[in-house]
Design an enzyme around this catalytic site. Structure first.
Site, PDB file in Angstrom:
ATOM      1  N   THR A 124       0.917  -1.304   0.030  1.00  0.00           N
ATOM      2  CA  THR A 124       0.026  -0.098  -0.171  1.00  0.00           C
ATOM      3  C   THR A 124       0.878   1.310   0.227  1.00  0.00           C
ATOM      4  OG1 THR A 124      -0.313  -0.235   2.496  1.00  0.00           O
ATOM      5  CG2 THR A 124      -1.837  -1.013   1.280  1.00  0.00           C
ATOM      6  N   GLY A 125       2.168   1.082   0.189  1.00  0.00           N
ATOM      7  CA  GLY A 125       3.175   2.261   0.018  1.00  0.00           C
ATOM      8  C   GLY A 125       3.563   2.897  -1.198  1.00  0.00           C
ATOM      9  N   GLN A 126       4.188   3.884  -1.101  1.00  0.00           N
ATOM     10  CA  GLN A 126       4.787   4.462  -2.546  1.00  0.00           C
ATOM     11  C   GLN A 126       5.412   3.188  -3.567  1.00  0.00           C
ATOM     12  OE1 GLN A 126       7.502   8.202  -3.496  1.00  0.00           O
ATOM     13  NE2 GLN A 126       8.812   6.366  -2.865  1.00  0.00           N
ATOM     14  N   LEU A 161       9.098  -4.461   1.369  1.00  0.00           N
ATOM     15  CA  LEU A 161       8.962  -3.159   1.526  1.00  0.00           C
ATOM     16  C   LEU A 161       8.342  -2.350   2.719  1.00  0.00           C
ATOM     17  CD1 LEU A 161       8.120  -2.621  -2.259  1.00  0.00           C
ATOM     18  CD2 LEU A 161      10.183  -3.028  -1.468  1.00  0.00           C
ATOM     19  N   THR A 188      18.729   0.930   2.915  1.00  0.00           N
ATOM     20  CA  THR A 188      18.500   2.466   2.882  1.00  0.00           C
ATOM     21  C   THR A 188      19.900   3.082   2.921  1.00  0.00           C
ATOM     22  OG1 THR A 188      17.747   4.408   3.967  1.00  0.00           O
ATOM     23  CG2 THR A 188      17.657   2.329   5.117  1.00  0.00           C
ATOM     24  N   GLU A 236      19.862   5.641   4.889  1.00  0.00           N
ATOM     25  CA  GLU A 236      20.076   5.843   6.145  1.00  0.00           C
ATOM     26  C   GLU A 236      20.942   5.071   6.934  1.00  0.00           C
ATOM     27  OE1 GLU A 236      18.538   8.426   8.251  1.00  0.00           O
ATOM     28  OE2 GLU A 236      18.292   9.363   6.532  1.00  0.00           O
ATOM     29  N   TYR A 294      15.211   4.266  13.275  1.00  0.00           N
ATOM     30  CA  TYR A 294      14.961   3.635  12.006  1.00  0.00           C
ATOM     31  C   TYR A 294      16.140   3.281  11.118  1.00  0.00           C
ATOM     32  CZ  TYR A 294      13.851   3.641   6.788  1.00  0.00           C
ATOM     33  OH  TYR A 294      13.951   3.347   5.544  1.00  0.00           O
ATOM     34  N   LYS A 331      17.186  -0.677  10.280  1.00  0.00           N
ATOM     35  CA  LYS A 331      17.274  -0.939   8.752  1.00  0.00           C
ATOM     36  C   LYS A 331      18.705  -1.780   8.914  1.00  0.00           C
ATOM     37  CE  LYS A 331      13.606  -0.043   6.229  1.00  0.00           C
ATOM     38  NZ  LYS A 331      13.207  -0.797   5.265  1.00  0.00           N
ATOM     39  N   HIS A 359      13.934   8.412  -2.791  1.00  0.00           N
ATOM     40  CA  HIS A 359      13.111   8.314  -3.994  1.00  0.00           C
ATOM     41  C   HIS A 359      11.702   8.587  -3.821  1.00  0.00           C
ATOM     42  CE1 HIS A 359      13.690   4.403  -2.483  1.00  0.00           C
ATOM     43  NE2 HIS A 359      12.412   4.062  -2.994  1.00  0.00           N
TER      44      HIS A 359
END
Ligand code: NAP
Ligand code: GDD
Length: 351
Positions: A12-14, A86, A132, A134, A157, A161, A187
């Site tokens: 449901t995300g980008q 994801l 990521t 990050e 976060y 990750k 992105h």
């Protein structure tokens, strides 16, 4: 030929929504994990769900990355060829407020998927982990980061990750699972969540263009990011799993822009004129219209993070070579795409 089966968490995300569209185009059967919410959370995939052509190749299942049983049962039932993880609590700022939950979802959630693959002994499964930039976090002399760069996350976060990155690598080495990390730099797209800075800016400026009286409150304007387009990047997620051997890849544009530059580019594309004045927390941005000055943007301390990643720029040479990665969208194309979309939304809102 037998259709490949994919399971996508975070559908449901980008990224999940673009990836699902890409996989369906490639003739996959796509299963998505969605979590129960009190309001609709399928806005980005409704177009897929209601299309009658997808009746037999697109399926959604309730589950949660914090719920081992739902994950195990789902993988056991659908026996996918590829899993794209994801799903995440993906907001860096929010991770400082909800560190434990973020670790559960964005860290241990990955372990739950890998454990299910290991227990079920489904050898064919290929696993993609949404890693990521990050992970890098700290900037060592304005580095450009690649697969060999030192990790130094700066948020709960980033740490969650980092756990996911390493557990993916460990399960590859220890159990021979085809498990890969895509280390993706920022992105964006017209489907970007509205609490991320780029979309917050394009939503605000396009409403302003149509006469809104609101003011935008932002945090650190000087942070620099390597911004690409999500459509380009989901193609790379798929390509990573099509390699002969499992491996990790940095995906980035190699360009970096500040939040301030993102605003300046958006403003230019909208044919607006602005003026920055003041410094630090007192800096303000004004809209200049017919000789008049109207307050547009103010700084609010609450949008600063307790620990900030000031600078990110990626070196995607390996992906350029092995994945034949060539981004279609330049930075300006990306901003334009978001602006065009958000102008239409603002017009609809006005009606
Ligand atoms: P996003 O738009 O925030 O989507 C996150 C997805 O995860 C949503 O579908 C969300 O569901 C789902 N989710 C959240 N908590 C969950 C849980 N407990 N169980 C199951 N699903 C859960 O993120 P994105 O931008 O598409 O990014 C996709 C992935 O790439 C994320 O893992 C992110 O951390 C990573 N990543 C993103 C970028 C970037 O710049 N976009 C860069 C590097 C890595 P709801 O819709 O119900 O909230
Ligand atoms: N969200 C937000 N809101 N960020 C702001 C604001 C604001 O009002 N004002 C300034 N910023 C700054 C943040 O401090 C950060 O330096 C930069 O804008 C980008 O913030 P976000 O858009 O929230 O993205 P991010 O870089 O923290 O995280 C995104 O990219 C990561 C990859 O590097 C997310 O998509 C992560 O999930 C992803 O891993």
């Amino acid at each position: 030929m037998k259709k490949k089966i994919a399971l996508v968490t975070g559908i449901t995300g980008q990224d999940g929504s673009y990836l699902a569209e890409l996989l369906l185009k490639k003739n996959y059967i796509v299963h998505g994990l969605i979590r129960k919410s009190s309001s609709f959370n399928t806005g980005r995939i409704d177009n897929i769900y209601i299309d009658p052509h997808n009746k037999t190749n697109f399926f959604l299942h309730y589950g949660d990355l914090t719920d081992s049983n739902s994950i195990y049962n789902l993988i056991n039932n659908i026996r996918p060829d590829e899993i794209y993880n994801l799903g995440a609590q993906s907001h860096v700022g929010v991770s400082f407020e909800n560190p434990e939950y973020t670790s559960e979802v964005s860290g241990i959630g990955t372990l739950r998927l890998l454990e299910a693959i290991r227990f079920l002994k489904i050898k064919k499964i290929k696993f993609y982990q949404a890693s990521t930039s990050e992970l890098f976090g700290e900037t060592y002399k304005k580095n450009i980061f690649n697969e060999k760069s030192k990790f130094h996350p700066k948020s709960p976060y980033g740490v969650a990750k980092l756990y996911s990155y390493w557990i993916t690598s460990v399960y590859r080495e220890a159990y021979g699972i085809f498990a890969c990390n895509g280390i993706l730099f920022n992105h964006e797209s017209p489907r970007r969540g509205e609490t991320f800075v780029t979309r917050k800016i394009t939503r605000f400026l396009t409403r302003k263009k149509l006469g809104s009286k609101d003011i935008l409150y932002l945090g650190n304007l000087n942070a620099k990011r390597d911004w690409g387009h999500a459509k380009d990047y989901v193609e790379m997620q798929w390509r990573i799993l099509q390699q002969k051997k499992p491996d990790d890849f940095v995906v980035a544009t190699g360009q970096t822009q500040s939040v301030r530059q993102f605003i300046d580019t958006s403003v230019k594309l909208l044919n607006m004129k602005i003026k920055w004045q003041g410094k630090g927390l007192n800096e303000k941005c004004y809209l200049i219209n017919k000789g008049k000055k109207e307050l547009l943007i103010k700084i609010d301390k609450k949008y600063f993070r307790p620990n900030e990643v000031n600078y990110l720029k990626g070196d995607a040479s390996k992906a350029f070579k092995k994945l034949k990665f060539k981004p279609k969208f330049s930075f300006k194309d990306l901003v334009r795409d978001m602006i065009i979309n958000d102008l239409k939304l603002a017009q609809k809102e006005q009606k």
